[in-house]
Write a protein that holds these residues in place. Structure first.
Motif, PDB file in Angstrom:
ATOM      1  N   THR A 319       0.438  -1.486  -0.198  1.00 30.02           N
ATOM      2  CA  THR A 319       0.054   0.177  -0.144  1.00 30.02           C
ATOM      3  C   THR A 319       0.881   1.630  -0.387  1.00 30.02           C
ATOM      4  N   VAL A 320       1.858   0.963   0.410  1.00 32.46           N
ATOM      5  CA  VAL A 320       3.160   2.420   0.453  1.00 32.46           C
ATOM      6  C   VAL A 320       3.163   3.002  -1.027  1.00 32.46           C
ATOM      7  N   ASP A 321       3.730   1.247  -1.654  1.00 33.14           N
ATOM      8  CA  ASP A 321       4.078   2.191  -2.967  1.00 33.14           C
ATOM      9  C   ASP A 321       2.976   3.131  -3.391  1.00 33.14           C
ATOM     10  N   LYS A 322       1.438   1.515  -3.406  1.00 35.36           N
ATOM     11  CA  LYS A 322       0.767   2.401  -4.420  1.00 35.36           C
ATOM     12  C   LYS A 322       0.564   3.404  -4.080  1.00 35.36           C
ATOM     13  N   VAL A 323       0.470   4.613  -3.139  1.00 34.27           N
ATOM     14  CA  VAL A 323       0.338   5.748  -2.230  1.00 34.27           C
ATOM     15  C   VAL A 323       1.412   6.743  -2.870  1.00 34.27           C
ATOM     16  N   GLU A 324       2.716   5.584  -3.232  1.00 34.30           N
ATOM     17  CA  GLU A 324       3.767   6.453  -2.699  1.00 34.30           C
ATOM     18  C   GLU A 324       4.111   6.618  -4.940  1.00 34.30           C
ATOM     19  N   LYS A 325       2.919   5.774  -5.368  1.00 34.42           N
ATOM     20  CA  LYS A 325       3.496   6.140  -7.138  1.00 34.42           C
ATOM     21  C   LYS A 325       1.340   6.363  -6.915  1.00 34.42           C
ATOM     22  N   MET A 326       1.193   6.837  -6.862  1.00 31.81           N
ATOM     23  CA  MET A 326       0.094   8.048  -7.118  1.00 31.81           C
ATOM     24  C   MET A 326       0.419   9.031  -6.888  1.00 31.81           C
ATOM     25  N   LYS A 327       1.042   9.643  -5.825  1.00 30.76           N
ATOM     26  CA  LYS A 327       1.345  10.819  -5.668  1.00 30.76           C
ATOM     27  C   LYS A 327       2.105  11.489  -6.426  1.00 30.76           C
ATOM     28  N   VAL A 328       3.630  10.231  -6.529  1.00 27.02           N
ATOM     29  CA  VAL A 328       5.362  10.638  -7.367  1.00 27.02           C
ATOM     30  C   VAL A 328       4.451  10.720  -8.840  1.00 27.02           C
ATOM     31  N   CYS A 329       4.253   9.512  -9.611  1.00 27.33           N
ATOM     32  CA  CYS A 329       4.097   9.280 -10.628  1.00 27.33           C
ATOM     33  C   CYS A 329       2.601  10.174 -11.503  1.00 27.33           C
ATOM     34  N   THR A 330       1.276  10.218 -10.616  1.00 30.20           N
ATOM     35  CA  THR A 330       0.417  11.626 -11.031  1.00 30.20           C
ATOM     36  C   THR A 330      -0.567  12.228 -10.307  1.00 30.20           C
ATOM     37  N   CYS A 331      -0.652  12.186  -9.283  1.00 29.68           N
ATOM     38  CA  CYS A 331      -1.098  13.056  -8.610  1.00 29.68           C
ATOM     39  C   CYS A 331      -0.834  14.451  -7.697  1.00 29.68           C
ATOM     40  N   LEU A 332       0.280  14.380  -6.982  1.00 36.23           N
ATOM     41  CA  LEU A 332       0.890  15.646  -6.883  1.00 36.23           C
ATOM     42  C   LEU A 332       2.228  16.313  -7.783  1.00 36.23           C
ATOM     43  N   ASN A 333       3.424  15.444  -8.344  1.00 37.46           N
ATOM     44  CA  ASN A 333       4.587  15.841  -8.454  1.00 37.46           C
ATOM     45  C   ASN A 333       4.682  16.120 -10.042  1.00 37.46           C
ATOM     46  N   PRO A 334       3.925  15.546 -10.547  1.00 42.69           N
ATOM     47  CA  PRO A 334       3.409  15.519 -11.982  1.00 42.69           C
ATOM     48  C   PRO A 334       3.211  16.695 -12.897  1.00 42.69           C
ATOM     49  N   LEU A 335       1.990  17.277 -11.721  1.00 46.10           N
ATOM     50  CA  LEU A 335       1.683  18.497 -11.656  1.00 46.10           C
ATOM     51  C   LEU A 335       3.105  19.777 -11.130  1.00 46.10           C
ATOM     52  N   HIS A 336       3.762  19.554 -10.562  1.00 41.56           N
ATOM     53  CA  HIS A 336       3.948  20.530  -9.672  1.00 41.56           C
ATOM     54  C   HIS A 336       6.074  20.544 -10.695  1.00 41.56           C
ATOM     55  N   THR A 337       6.067  19.723 -11.376  1.00 41.39           N
ATOM     56  CA  THR A 337       7.265  20.083 -12.286  1.00 41.39           C
ATOM     57  C   THR A 337       6.392  20.492 -13.357  1.00 41.39           C
ATOM     58  N   ALA A 338       5.433  20.705 -14.098  1.00 41.21           N
ATOM     59  CA  ALA A 338       4.942  21.193 -15.439  1.00 41.21           C
ATOM     60  C   ALA A 338       4.836  22.474 -14.360  1.00 41.21           C
ATOM     61  N   LEU A 339       4.226  22.965 -13.467  1.00 41.13           N
ATOM     62  CA  LEU A 339       4.033  24.590 -13.016  1.00 41.13           C
ATOM     63  C   LEU A 339       5.586  25.259 -13.208  1.00 41.13           C
ATOM     64  N   ALA A 340       6.941  24.037 -12.360  1.00 46.16           N
ATOM     65  CA  ALA A 340       7.916  24.522 -12.283  1.00 46.16           C
ATOM     66  C   ALA A 340       8.706  25.119 -14.135  1.00 46.16           C
ATOM     67  N   ILE A 341       8.816  23.971 -14.822  1.00 46.64           N
ATOM     68  CA  ILE A 341       9.106  24.291 -15.870  1.00 46.64           C
ATOM     69  C   ILE A 341       8.463  25.723 -17.093  1.00 46.64           C
ATOM     70  N   PHE A 342       6.855  25.315 -16.914  1.00 44.44           N
ATOM     71  CA  PHE A 342       6.343  26.710 -17.287  1.00 44.44           C
ATOM     72  C   PHE A 342       6.673  28.788 -16.408  1.00 44.44           C
ATOM     73  N   GLY A 343       6.648  27.324 -14.867  1.00 40.77           N
ATOM     74  CA  GLY A 343       6.686  28.846 -14.429  1.00 40.77           C
ATOM     75  C   GLY A 343       7.824  29.255 -14.243  1.00 40.77           C
ATOM     76  N   CYS A 344       8.731  29.100 -14.501  1.00 42.00           N
ATOM     77  CA  CYS A 344      10.175  29.855 -15.122  1.00 42.00           C
ATOM     78  C   CYS A 344      10.121  30.149 -16.100  1.00 42.00           C
ATOM     79  N   LEU A 345       9.627  29.985 -17.317  1.00 39.87           N
ATOM     80  CA  LEU A 345       9.352  30.029 -18.594  1.00 39.87           C
ATOM     81  C   LEU A 345       8.685  31.277 -18.757  1.00 39.87           C
ATOM     82  N   LEU A 346       7.657  31.109 -17.620  1.00 40.48           N
ATOM     83  CA  LEU A 346       6.983  32.548 -17.788  1.00 40.48           C
ATOM     84  C   LEU A 346       6.647  33.448 -17.359  1.00 40.48           C
TER      85      LEU A 346
END
Ligand SMILES: NC(=O)C1=CN([C@@H]2O[C@H](COP(=O)(O)OP(=O)(O)OC[C@H]3O[C@@H](n4cnc5c(N)ncnc54)[C@H](O)[C@@H]3O)[C@@H](O)[C@H]2O)C=CC1
Ligand SMILES: O=P(O)(O)OC[C@H]1O[C@](O)(CO)[C@@H](O)[C@@H]1O
Length: 537
Positions: A319-346
């Motif tokens: 379950t830890v593994d699934k929660v971690e994947k959920m956060k890191v691969c889908t629900c938080l960190n991809p969004l964060h990285t998208a905002l990081a990249i385009f935030g710097c560009l914009l």
């Protein structure tokens, strides 16, 4: 005027009168009991520890669930202990920035003792040995960044300090993990006493990373006859030493000057942030969001107190593994990285402000709901949809959080594979979904390549955040200017085929052309990044 450094002599009244939550337990007694029979030592005295673990223990002390607090050890940046813990008798101020704009300020007293993990500091090290010999010790935990577990240099050979420890054995250690394993050896010699070593760092399968590091020292020492085989058996026996996996989540930005000003307005005049010689951004206060998750594999050979009463979620490893994947691969960190990249560009300097940009908001909503959620595995104990809703509607837009795209853009080359590559692989493996259905993830990839030009969407240069791959990838973009007509495919091919960066070879999954198209459009002129996003979102 209030001084945090006076708190242990003058008491908490002035802080309480100024609206701060203060310790409600007898701290002197708590400190004495903790010193006599410690149950939890934490390695890594940085910001997340003070904002999260120390606060949970503070709540449990206030509720009377616990009567002992924490011991913290710092093995990388001793300045943190000398300048931020000792002068304040280990107190800190936690400033919780809630989404409704209210701020909760608490004096945290739950750290009973702070020590440098320095083998040359004989009194500190012998105290640590004493802690590790005690029957009562149940948990040694870590927030030491992913780098803390790495024993090798990029060429695969051991680091110098690690090699020195491997040769000299447990009695003369100088490397971080070497000192930790030496302390564990002390515990072994004191009667093979059980303990849980718990990595709380933000890396996948963190417990296994910690085990690998510990086991490497032990087995190298055994090979050289520097420890007996029982020590290796002790480490490998899960009833003696466990290495639970965990998933940790609480956005804790660096101490921010706006928060420092707020404390000064309250009359606290000795709470200044510093940047240490080792580049840690730290202060007597810490600022963080309210939302927090710590999901822990429930495997504690010497038992544990009821930490679930402080909100930690205990479960099994899967379950830890699934929660971690959920956060890191889908629900938080991809969004964060998208905002990081385009935030710097914009040219954004606050994550929350990006959420007011309709295009960026749609981008991250689409990455989460449309492209990510269909392939996420539901961990059961937390609903991915609810988690994502909270990230999008509560956490990221929180205007009171001083978090920046530039901070999150740090080490992006190391993050893309886990944050987006797993979704691409899931599309590849699916019968119903196809990688050609993905638009937003390739937009982020093209955005990162555009980011590497170091020129924002207005055509102005900006400083790239630190990243270990910069020297390798940046030269590809050094001669490109906005408006240049170039053969993008030839330029980008070596990068697009590098599976280490994306988690997959983009040619193999049919996404290389899409990324090239997006990149070509993004370099057309100033304003082209935003126009490209608008066109495809
Ligand atoms: N700040 C955040 O929002 C969150 C952080 N974390 C985890 O905690 C880790 C630390 O974060 P913070 O405490 O906020 O950072 P920080 O910068 O305040 O503290 C970093 C800590 O790691 C130690 N450290 C740095 N490099 C090291 C090395 N090479 N070897 C051993 N120790 C080293 C420092 O001495 C310090 O104790 C992160 O890397 C992450 O894994 C997890 C969730 C949230
Ligand atoms: O620097 P990273 O790994 O992108 O993380 C950004 C932040 O988001 C989190 O993942 C939220 O928990 C934190 O670990 C970190 O502060």
């Amino acid at each position: 005027m209030m001084l945090l450094s006076d708190i242990s002599t003058k008491g908490y009244d002035s802080f309480e009168n100024a609206g701060y939550r203060v310790p409600k337990y007898n701290r002197k007694k708590m400190v004495t009991k903790t010193m006599e029979s410690p149950f939890w030592i934490h390695f890594g005295a940085g910001n997340i520890f003070r904002a999260f673990q120390a606060n949970v223990i503070e709540q449990l002390l206030n509720k009377g669930v616990l009567d002992r607090g924490l011991i913290v050890a710092e093995g990388y940046d001793y300045e943190i202990i000398d300048k931020i813990y000792h002068p304040y008798d280990n107190h800190s101020i936690l400033v919780t920035l809630k989404t409704d704009g209210t701020v909760e300020k608490s004096v945290i007293g739950s750290v009973a003792e702070s020590l440098v993990l320095d083998s040359e500091n004989l009194s500190a090290f012998s105290r640590l040995q004493e802690v590790f010999r005690s029957d009562s010790l149940q948990i040694a935990s870590f927030t030491i960044t992913e780098k803390g577990y790495q024993l090798c240099q990029p060429n695969g050979s051991y680091r110098k300090d690690v090699m020195a420890d491997i040769i000299s054995g447990p009695d003369h250690t100088i490397s971080y993990m070497g000192k930790v394993v030496s302390l564990l050896h002390t515990r072994y010699l004191a009667g093979k006493k059980p303990i849980a070593l718990v990595s709380m760092d933000n890396c996948s399968h963190n417990g296994s990373k910690l085990f690998d590091a510990v086991f490497t020292y032990a087995s190298e020492w055994l090979k050289r006859g520097l420890v007996d085989s029982g020590f290796v058996t002790y480490i490998k026996n899960p009833d003696s030493v466990s290495f639970p996996w965990t998933m940790i989540d609480k956005i804790t930005p660096r101490p921010d000057s706006s928060i420092e000003a707020m404390l000064q307005t309250d009359g606290i005049t000795d709470s200044h942030a510093i940047i240490t010689g080792k580049n840690t951004y730290i202060a007597p206060y810490v600022n963080a969001e309210e939302c927090e998750y710590l999901v822990i594999e429930d495997h504690f050979p010497n038992k544990r107190p009821p930490l679930e009463q402080g909100g930690f979620l205990f479960t099994d490893r899967e379950t830890v593994d699934k929660v971690e994947k959920m956060k890191v691969c889908t629900c938080l960190n991809p969004l964060h990285t998208a905002l990081a990249i385009f935030g710097c560009l914009l040219d954004y300097h606050l994550i929350s402000e990006e959420l007011n940009n309709e295009t960026l908001r749609k981008l991250i909503e689409g990455i989460g709901y449309r492209e990510g959620l269909p392939v996420v595995v539901n961990p059961g104990i937390i609903s991915p949809k609810d988690f994502l809703d909270t990230v999008l509607n509560v956490r990221l837009p929180n205007p009171f959080m001083p978090d920046t795209p530039q901070r999150i853009a740090t080490d992006t080359s190391q993050k893309l594979a886990i944050r987006f590559g797993e979704t691409i692989k899931a599309y590849e493996a699916s019968k119903e979904l196809h990688t050609y259905d993905l638009t937003l993830i390739p937009l982020v990839f093209a955005g990162w390549l555009r980011y590497l030009m170091g020129i924002d969407d207005n055509g102005n240069p900006f400083t790239l955040s630190p990243d270990p791959m910069l020297s390798l990838v940046q030269p590809y973009f050094s001669d490109i200017h906005l408006g240049d007509i170039i053969d993008v495919e030839t330029l980008l091919a070596p990068l697009l085929s590098n599976a280490t960066i994306w988690g997959v070879n983009l040619y193999h999954v049919g996404l290389a052309d899409t990324v090239c198209t997006f990149f070509s459009e993004m370099i057309k002129s100033p304003g082209a990044v935003l126009n490209t996003l608008k066109k495809y979102i």
